[in-house]
Write an enzyme that holds these catalytic residues in place. Structure first.
Site, PDB file in Angstrom:
ATOM      1  N   ARG A  49       0.853  -1.209   0.000  1.00  0.00           N
ATOM      2  CA  ARG A  49       0.000   0.000   0.000  1.00  0.00           C
ATOM      3  C   ARG A  49       0.879   1.247   0.000  1.00  0.00           C
ATOM      4  NH1 ARG A  49      -1.914   1.557   4.611  1.00  0.00           N
ATOM      5  NH2 ARG A  49      -2.507  -0.516   5.325  1.00  0.00           N
ATOM      6  N   TYR A 101     -16.445  16.310 -15.973  1.00  0.00           N
ATOM      7  CA  TYR A 101     -16.937  14.928 -16.003  1.00  0.00           C
ATOM      8  C   TYR A 101     -17.968  14.752 -14.869  1.00  0.00           C
ATOM      9  CZ  TYR A 101     -16.771   9.915 -14.977  1.00  0.00           C
ATOM     10  OH  TYR A 101     -17.101   8.620 -14.693  1.00  0.00           O
ATOM     11  N   ASP A 173      -7.131  18.270 -15.081  1.00  0.00           N
ATOM     12  CA  ASP A 173      -7.483  16.922 -15.537  1.00  0.00           C
ATOM     13  C   ASP A 173      -7.144  16.876 -17.031  1.00  0.00           C
ATOM     14  OD1 ASP A 173      -8.733  14.632 -16.495  1.00  0.00           O
ATOM     15  OD2 ASP A 173     -10.426  14.791 -15.118  1.00  0.00           O
ATOM     16  N   LYS A 198      -7.887   5.705 -19.652  1.00  0.00           N
ATOM     17  CA  LYS A 198      -8.187   6.180 -21.013  1.00  0.00           C
ATOM     18  C   LYS A 198      -6.955   6.063 -21.926  1.00  0.00           C
ATOM     19  CE  LYS A 198     -11.939   7.259 -18.721  1.00  0.00           C
ATOM     20  NZ  LYS A 198     -13.050   6.330 -18.596  1.00  0.00           N
TER      21      LYS A 198
HETATM   22  C1  LIG Z   1     -12.193  13.613 -17.774  1.00  0.00           C
HETATM   23  C2  LIG Z   1     -12.340  12.447 -16.844  1.00  0.00           C
HETATM   24  N1  LIG Z   1     -11.774  12.518 -15.628  1.00  0.00           N
HETATM   25  C3  LIG Z   1     -11.867  11.498 -14.750  1.00  0.00           C
HETATM   26  C4  LIG Z   1     -12.563  10.344 -15.058  1.00  0.00           C
HETATM   27  C5  LIG Z   1     -12.676   9.239 -14.045  1.00  0.00           C
HETATM   28  O1  LIG Z   1     -11.829   8.195 -14.360  1.00  0.00           O
HETATM   29  P1  LIG Z   1     -12.087   6.661 -13.940  1.00  0.00           P
HETATM   30  O2  LIG Z   1     -13.265   6.188 -14.724  1.00  0.00           O
HETATM   31  O3  LIG Z   1     -10.805   5.995 -14.277  1.00  0.00           O
HETATM   32  O4  LIG Z   1     -12.375   6.656 -12.481  1.00  0.00           O
HETATM   33  C6  LIG Z   1     -13.155  10.227 -16.314  1.00  0.00           C
HETATM   34  C7  LIG Z   1     -13.905   9.012 -16.670  1.00  0.00           C
HETATM   35  O5  LIG Z   1     -14.540   8.937 -17.694  1.00  0.00           O
HETATM   36  C8  LIG Z   1     -13.039  11.312 -17.226  1.00  0.00           C
HETATM   37  O6  LIG Z   1     -13.594  11.257 -18.449  1.00  0.00           O
END
Ligand SMILES: Cc1ncc(COP(=O)(O)O)c(C=O)c1O
Length: 382
Positions: A49, A101, A173, A198
């Site tokens: 961890r 998101y 992000d 992604k």
């Molecule tokens: C722009 C963005 N940030 C964060 C996330 C969250 O990621 P995760 O699905 O890996 O938790 C997503 C998920 O689609 C996203 O599109």
């Protein structure tokens, strides 16, 4: 490593041969615990961890790709954002881009607000509104650029220049472009966040998230969140991301080429009422995209006019899979209102422009002519 160019870093940063065996791939250390040399004397790791040799390598690679000091990986993008927001204290004020998101908004509205952290959504395209929102308790401005799914951009350098005067940190992000197409730290950002699920992983076979730090203080804070809250990425999934990263530059070239071609095609299609893709000259923020990005990527959204039209489109596509997520080698299409942004109320969705007629495309790396032919036959049935 920083002397090397991007494609070289993608293959080599953090991915040097295993010193024990010479294995050219980073070994997957499936061990929860590590033998100590004596009381309090570890060989570099004590418990997975807190740290794991495979995870360390991925963190080195991600820090190098984003130009940060350190990187800290988590079990999903949301776990990374939770660690970022969760490292604030009660009474702190957090400003978030008004269009993010849906999972980020859900976390802020249903979890983070309960901790006594004050959350305020601001349209970051309006720098006057941002300046007016800053107060002594403001600790963080969280930016998503481009936004999911409407591809709205924030001028990262301008936001950083404005809020740094008040000692406020900026987190970005960078999921929609990947470090191959946008470098927020070079634009002034203090923290970069990704859902590695992604483009970084790129093969739709594992979830993951990362926070990239630029200071020792952030590094200590994010490492504490890994160790204290435990939402870390497993060694095997770290290996998958390490493998994905090696081809990130190549994949992003193809995503970019296909994204542009598909957007050009759709921009003149009579059934597409509106297209959201900053690579098109007609996009209101095209000039900003050219200035701050190294490419336009392969994410876009289309307005087809109604939920029924989107239903017919999703039923008709053959290569584009009707599935949530993005950034994998395969092309995906999804109805944002009932997937990524299902957590938002109807009013909030409409306020930020996510209609029932909106469909998001993640253009993969297949042959672009096949993709366009698929879209053409599906739109004929809308
Ligand atoms: C722009 C963005 N940030 C964060 C996330 C969250 O990621 P995760 O699905 O890996 O938790 C997503 C998920 O689609 C996203 O599109």
């Amino acid at each position: 490593m920083s002397e090397y160019k991007y494609s070289t870093l993608a293959v080599h940063a953090g991915q040097h041969p295993d010193p024990l065996t010479g294995a050219v791939n980073v070994p997957v250390y499936l061990s929860s615990t590590f033998e100590l040399n004596g009381i309090g004397a570890d060989k570099g790791w004590d418990y997975s961890r807190a740290g794991n040799p495979t995870r360390d390598r991925l963190e080195l690679a991600l820090a190098a790709l984003e130009g940060g000091k350190t990187a800290h990986v988590f079990g999903s993008g949301m776990a990374a954002i939770s660690a970022l927001f969760g490292s604030l204290k009660a009474g702190d004020h957090l400003i978030c881009s008004h269009n993010v998101y849906g999972g980020t908004a859900r976390l802020l509205d249903l979890v983070i607000k309960n901790y006594g952290i004050e959350v305020e959504y601001v349209d970051l395209a309006n720098l006057d509104a941002l300046a007016a929102a800053i107060k002594p308790s403001t600790k963080l401005v969280h930016v998503e650029s481009p936004t999911n799914p409407l591809m709205q951009l924030t001028d990262i350098a301008a936001v950083c220049a404005l809020v740094h005067k008040s000692g406020v940190e900026v987190s970005v992000d960078n999921t929609f472009l990947s470090p191959a197409l946008q470098s927020p730290i070079a634009l002034g950002a203090d923290i970069v966040m990704h859902s590695t699920t992604k483009f970084l992983n790129g093969h739709s076979d594992g979830l993951g998230g990362v926070l990239v730090a630029t200071t020792e203080e952030q590094a200590a804070r994010f490492h504490l969140m890994q160790k204290a809250s435990g939402g870390i990425l497993s060694p095997f999934e770290c290996f998958l991301v390490l493998r994905g990263i090696k081809t990130l530059p190549l994949r992003m070239k193809q995503h970019e080429e296909n994204g542009r071609a598909v957007a050009e095609y759709l921009s003149t299609h009579p059934k597409v009422q509106k297209i959201f893709y900053p690579g098109l000259k007609s996009h209101p923020q095209h000039e900003l995209a050219v200035r701050q990005q190294k490419g336009f990527g392969s994410m876009m959204a289309l307005e087809l006019g109604s939920r029924e039209a989107v239903g017919r489109f999703l039923a008709a596509v053959k290569l584009f899979l009707n599935a949530e997520s993005l950034g994998g080698v395969e092309s995906l299409a999804s109805h944002s209102a009932t997937t990524t942004h299902a957590a938002l109320s109807d009013e909030r969705r409409l306020e930020i422009g996510i209609t029932q007629g909106l469909v998001r495309l993640s253009v993969g790396i297949e042959d672009k002519e096949d993709l366009i032919a698929d879209l053409k036959q599906a739109l004929a049935q809308v």
